[in-house]
Motif scaffolding. Structure first.
Motif, PDB file in Angstrom:
ATOM      1  N   THR A 145       0.843  -1.214   0.000  1.00 23.01           N
ATOM      2  CA  THR A 145       0.000   0.000   0.000  1.00 23.01           C
ATOM      3  C   THR A 145       0.869   1.252   0.000  1.00 23.01           C
ATOM      4  N   HIS A 146       2.017   1.206   0.661  1.00 21.73           N
ATOM      5  CA  HIS A 146       2.927   2.341   0.667  1.00 21.73           C
ATOM      6  C   HIS A 146       3.487   2.593  -0.733  1.00 21.73           C
ATOM      7  N   LEU A 147       3.855   1.503  -1.449  1.00 20.15           N
ATOM      8  CA  LEU A 147       4.368   1.659  -2.818  1.00 20.15           C
ATOM      9  C   LEU A 147       3.313   2.250  -3.728  1.00 20.15           C
ATOM     10  N   LEU A 148       2.089   1.733  -3.593  1.00 24.37           N
ATOM     11  CA  LEU A 148       1.012   2.263  -4.436  1.00 24.37           C
ATOM     12  C   LEU A 148       0.736   3.732  -4.123  1.00 24.37           C
ATOM     13  N   GLN A 149       0.766   4.034  -2.846  1.00 28.37           N
ATOM     14  CA  GLN A 149       0.493   5.404  -2.438  1.00 28.37           C
ATOM     15  C   GLN A 149       1.544   6.360  -2.984  1.00 28.37           C
ATOM     16  N   GLN A 150       2.794   5.955  -3.008  1.00 24.81           N
ATOM     17  CA  GLN A 150       3.883   6.808  -3.448  1.00 24.81           C
ATOM     18  C   GLN A 150       3.978   6.868  -4.983  1.00 24.81           C
ATOM     19  N   ASN A 151       3.519   5.790  -5.658  1.00 21.92           N
ATOM     20  CA  ASN A 151       3.770   5.694  -7.096  1.00 21.92           C
ATOM     21  C   ASN A 151       2.501   5.459  -7.906  1.00 21.92           C
ATOM     22  N   ILE A 152       1.373   5.832  -7.388  1.00 19.91           N
ATOM     23  CA  ILE A 152       0.121   5.526  -8.061  1.00 19.91           C
ATOM     24  C   ILE A 152       0.062   6.153  -9.460  1.00 19.91           C
ATOM     25  N   LYS A 153       0.682   7.319  -9.641  1.00 21.62           N
ATOM     26  CA  LYS A 153       0.662   7.982 -10.945  1.00 21.62           C
ATOM     27  C   LYS A 153       1.688   7.412 -11.901  1.00 21.62           C
ATOM     28  N   CYS A 154       2.694   6.730 -11.340  1.00 17.37           N
ATOM     29  CA  CYS A 154       3.773   6.190 -12.185  1.00 17.37           C
ATOM     30  C   CYS A 154       3.473   4.778 -12.668  1.00 17.37           C
ATOM     31  N   TYR A 155       2.724   3.984 -11.825  1.00 16.78           N
ATOM     32  CA  TYR A 155       2.478   2.578 -12.173  1.00 16.78           C
ATOM     33  C   TYR A 155       1.390   2.492 -13.217  1.00 16.78           C
ATOM     34  N   ASP A 156       1.575   1.513 -14.121  1.00 15.75           N
ATOM     35  CA  ASP A 156       0.502   1.244 -15.073  1.00 15.75           C
ATOM     36  C   ASP A 156      -0.526   0.344 -14.403  1.00 15.75           C
ATOM     37  N   ALA A 157      -1.608   0.093 -15.079  1.00 14.11           N
ATOM     38  CA  ALA A 157      -2.715  -0.676 -14.508  1.00 14.11           C
ATOM     39  C   ALA A 157      -2.292  -2.097 -14.127  1.00 14.11           C
ATOM     40  N   ALA A 158      -1.418  -2.722 -14.973  1.00 15.24           N
ATOM     41  CA  ALA A 158      -1.013  -4.119 -14.736  1.00 15.24           C
ATOM     42  C   ALA A 158      -0.212  -4.241 -13.435  1.00 15.24           C
ATOM     43  N   LYS A 159       0.700  -3.288 -13.222  1.00 13.66           N
ATOM     44  CA  LYS A 159       1.535  -3.345 -12.028  1.00 13.66           C
ATOM     45  C   LYS A 159       0.710  -3.040 -10.787  1.00 13.66           C
ATOM     46  N   SER A 160      -0.177  -2.095 -10.910  1.00 17.20           N
ATOM     47  CA  SER A 160      -1.038  -1.777  -9.770  1.00 17.20           C
ATOM     48  C   SER A 160      -1.918  -2.971  -9.420  1.00 17.20           C
ATOM     49  N   GLU A 161      -2.421  -3.647 -10.459  1.00 17.56           N
ATOM     50  CA  GLU A 161      -3.258  -4.818 -10.243  1.00 17.56           C
ATOM     51  C   GLU A 161      -2.462  -5.927  -9.547  1.00 17.56           C
ATOM     52  N   LEU A 162      -1.186  -6.106  -9.931  1.00 14.79           N
ATOM     53  CA  LEU A 162      -0.327  -7.127  -9.307  1.00 14.79           C
ATOM     54  C   LEU A 162      -0.135  -6.825  -7.823  1.00 14.79           C
ATOM     55  N   TYR A 163       0.114  -5.519  -7.527  1.00 12.89           N
ATOM     56  CA  TYR A 163       0.301  -5.147  -6.128  1.00 12.89           C
ATOM     57  C   TYR A 163      -0.979  -5.355  -5.320  1.00 12.89           C
ATOM     58  N   LEU A 164      -2.096  -5.055  -5.951  1.00 14.40           N
ATOM     59  CA  LEU A 164      -3.389  -5.260  -5.274  1.00 14.40           C
ATOM     60  C   LEU A 164      -3.654  -6.747  -5.015  1.00 14.40           C
ATOM     61  N   ASP A 165      -3.229  -7.582  -5.988  1.00 14.53           N
ATOM     62  CA  ASP A 165      -3.382  -9.041  -5.769  1.00 14.53           C
ATOM     63  C   ASP A 165      -2.566  -9.489  -4.553  1.00 14.53           C
ATOM     64  N   HIS A 166      -1.323  -8.957  -4.432  1.00 13.12           N
ATOM     65  CA  HIS A 166      -0.501  -9.285  -3.258  1.00 13.12           C
ATOM     66  C   HIS A 166      -1.169  -8.813  -1.955  1.00 13.12           C
ATOM     67  N   ILE A 167      -1.736  -7.619  -2.013  1.00  8.59           N
ATOM     68  CA  ILE A 167      -2.413  -7.085  -0.827  1.00  8.59           C
ATOM     69  C   ILE A 167      -3.614  -7.959  -0.455  1.00  8.59           C
ATOM     70  N   GLN A 168      -4.361  -8.358  -1.491  1.00  8.14           N
ATOM     71  CA  GLN A 168      -5.530  -9.192  -1.238  1.00  8.14           C
ATOM     72  C   GLN A 168      -5.131 -10.553  -0.635  1.00  8.14           C
ATOM     73  N   GLY A 169      -4.059 -11.129  -1.212  1.00  4.62           N
ATOM     74  CA  GLY A 169      -3.597 -12.428  -0.706  1.00  4.62           C
ATOM     75  C   GLY A 169      -3.137 -12.333   0.739  1.00  4.62           C
ATOM     76  N   ALA A 170      -2.389 -11.252   1.035  1.00  5.21           N
ATOM     77  CA  ALA A 170      -1.912 -11.072   2.403  1.00  5.21           C
ATOM     78  C   ALA A 170      -3.079 -10.848   3.366  1.00  5.21           C
ATOM     79  N   THR A 171      -4.082 -10.128   2.882  1.00  4.05           N
ATOM     80  CA  THR A 171      -5.256  -9.866   3.713  1.00  4.05           C
ATOM     81  C   THR A 171      -6.004 -11.163   4.018  1.00  4.05           C
ATOM     82  N   LYS A 172      -6.178 -11.989   2.965  1.00  6.61           N
ATOM     83  CA  LYS A 172      -6.864 -13.275   3.172  1.00  6.61           C
ATOM     84  C   LYS A 172      -6.102 -14.161   4.171  1.00  6.61           C
ATOM     85  N   ASN A 173      -4.771 -14.158   4.022  1.00  5.04           N
ATOM     86  CA  ASN A 173      -3.957 -14.956   4.953  1.00  5.04           C
ATOM     87  C   ASN A 173      -4.115 -14.442   6.383  1.00  5.04           C
TER      88      ASN A 173
END
Length: 534
Positions: free
Chosen positions: A334-362
């Motif tokens: 979430t910190h990376l997304l917050q700092q780089n939300i304008k720099c990341y493309d949709a695919a990279k943001s989606e990958l980070y969100l998948d990691h966040i979702q997986g960690a949340t489920k765990n």
């Protein structure tokens, strides 16, 4: 004077001289006899004095009586023991009426009942230990006496009596009787098992009411060995008895069923010595059933404490490490997304969100497991079994975990040959299946599969969760369901775990009355199996 007159005078003179010689000889013999008699008398008197000295020096009282029971002799010890000061007080007096007139209770003792007087008629000695002699002051003392007839030319002329004061002995005997009586009252009132064995291990004394409580009389045990009483079960008792008969103090424990109840007994054996030799043993047995039960409780408490301690350690480990990790992942991405939300493309943001979702489920799964585990440990977990469709429960869990399986391109399959209805708690059964499937996904390689199946057996359902993942060695298998013994291994995608899921599965399966186990081959996969009665 003529010749005839001279002859007559000479003859008369010679006759007179002869008579004088005879008279002189008689006189000499008489004098010799008198001198000899005097010497014998002196010798006899000397011997009598020695005998009298010996009799008066004896510690035993002695007196002699004639046939009229009058005292004809008394020694100094008798005068002292009877409380007199001078033998004149006794000599010539009727001894029966003076010192032997009554029984110990004061009742008159008739002459016909006197054993001293009966010595005359019996013509033989008597030995008496249960009578008294009476002193000059009117008191009496217990005595032991011997009375023997005095014979002259085979005719009884009196009796000789020797006696001692046995007051001290009687007091000692009475003290011993009272002591034995106190001991007898103690052992007969105690609930302990008290008995005495001889050197051949035969019962010679039974005390207390334990024999009756076992349904036997005391006489039943007397003369019998423990082997004769209980047969093959006697071996540990015989071993302990032999050790005690060698002079050892022995304490051992045994058990016996009495009226259908198992009783635990601790027995103490003490050797009995006589003249330095062991002649038997005394045994004291005590019912320690309550003590044994207390030991079990303490042992179980120790096991519970160890388990609780391991639980505490496991809980702290999970909170400190396993629960921290998913939140750290969430914070990081979430910190990376917050700092780089304008720099990341949709695919990279989606990958980070998948990691966040997986960690949340765990994290959610871990929190659910922690909450359920805490409830189980504190007894606050509700257990409400009901009839459930196994395919519905398994399908619901698979649907919730399918997204995690898809991320690793793993296929989840459920195979039920026939419709199975199971009697279980819905929440707990879902938790068991969810943890086992999650575990299988974790250790299965991408493009692998996890197969869930169930078979109906005699009285229960066996549910299997099988994967074709990395498998386990025998050492890991042995530690799987032990709190604190199993360290979680990273999954095929470096997934972390706490090891808590399998422990929770075991507790929940056992709450249902089933069991759980695993079979595995390293490099080929594992199958977790558990049973639930239906």
């Amino acid at each position: 004077m003529n010749e005839n007159d001279s002859k007559t005078s000479f003859a008369e003179l010679r006759e007179r001289v002869h008579r004088l010689e005879l008279d002189n000889k008689v006189l000499r013999m008489t004098l010799e006899g008198i001198e000899g008699s005097h010497e014998k008398t002196v010798t006899s008197l000397s011997k009598n004095e020695d005998l009298l000295l010996m009799l008066n020096s004896s510690g035993e009282g002695m007196f002699a009586i004639d046939l009229d029971r009058n005292c004809t002799f008394v020694n100094d010890s008798a005068i002292f023991l009877l409380g007199y000061t001078n033998k004149i007080d006794l000599l010539g007096k009727n001894i029966h009426y003076l010192i032997h007139h009554s029984w110990p209770n004061g009742k008159p003792l008739l002459v016909s009942d006197s054993k001293i007087c009966n010595t005359f008629s019996m013509g033989k000695g008597v030995h008496v230990v249960d009578e008294v002699f009476w002193r000059a002051d009117g008191s009496c003392f217990p005595c032991e006496y011997f009375s023997f007839p005095m014979l002259s030319n085979g005719i009884c002329v009196g009796a000789m009596v020797t006696f001692i004061d046995i007051s001290d002995r009687k007091q000692a005997e009475q003290a011993l009787i009272e002591s034995e009586e106190r001991f007898r009252r103690y052992v007969n009132s105690t609930s302990d098992i008290v008995y005495i064995l001889d050197s051949q291990q035969r019962h010679t004394g039974i005390y207390g009411d334990w024999a009756e409580r076992m349904g036997y009389s005391k006489e039943f045990f007397i003369g019998k060995t423990i082997g004769e009483l209980i047969g093959k079960e006697a071996e540990p008792h015989e071993i302990a008895n032999r050790a005690a008969l060698k002079g050892q103090f022995v304490v051992y424990e045994s058990h016996k069923k009495i009226h259908g109840k198992k009783i635990f007994i601790q027995t103490s054996l003490s050797p009995i010595f006589q003249a330095g030799e062991v002649v038997g043993l005394i045994a004291v047995g005590r019912d320690i059933s309550n003590l044994v039960e207390s030991r079990k409780i303490i042992k179980n408490s120790e096991a519970v404490l160890k388990k609780l301690n391991a639980t505490k350690d496991k809980l702290f480990s999970i909170i400190a490490h396993d629960l921290y990790n998913p939140f750290n992942t969430i914070l990081g991405f979430t910190h990376l997304l917050q700092q780089n939300i304008k720099c990341y493309d949709a695919a990279k943001s989606e990958l980070y969100l998948d990691h966040i979702q997986g960690a949340t489920k765990n994290a959610v799964l871990l929190l659910d497991n922690l909450l359920d585990w805490w409830k189980a440990q504190t007894g606050n977990l509700r257990f409400v079994p009901e009839h459930l469709s196994l395919s519905f429960i398994a399908g619901d869990v698979i649907q919730n975990l399918n997204a995690s399986a898809i991320l690793k391109t793993i296929t989840l399959n459920y195979d039920e040959t026939t419709a199975i209805t199971i009697f279980a708690d819905s929440t707990l059964l879902k938790t068991i299946i969810r943890n086992l499937i999650t575990n299988a996904i974790k250790f299965t390689h991408p493009n692998g599969s996890v197969n869930i199946s169930a078979i109906l057996l005699d009285g229960y359902v066996e549910i299997n969760v099988a994967d074709n993942g990395i498998g386990m060695d025998s050492a890991t298998l042995a530690r799987l369901f032990v709190v604190g013994a199993h360290e979680s291994t990273r999954g095929t995608a470096a997934e972390k775990g706490s090891g808590l899921g399998l422990i929770l599965c075991k507790e929940f399966v056992e709450m249902h009355g089933g069991r759980i186990w695993a079979v595995s081959t390293q490099g080929k996969g594992s199958t977790f199996k558990f049973t639930i009665p239906y």
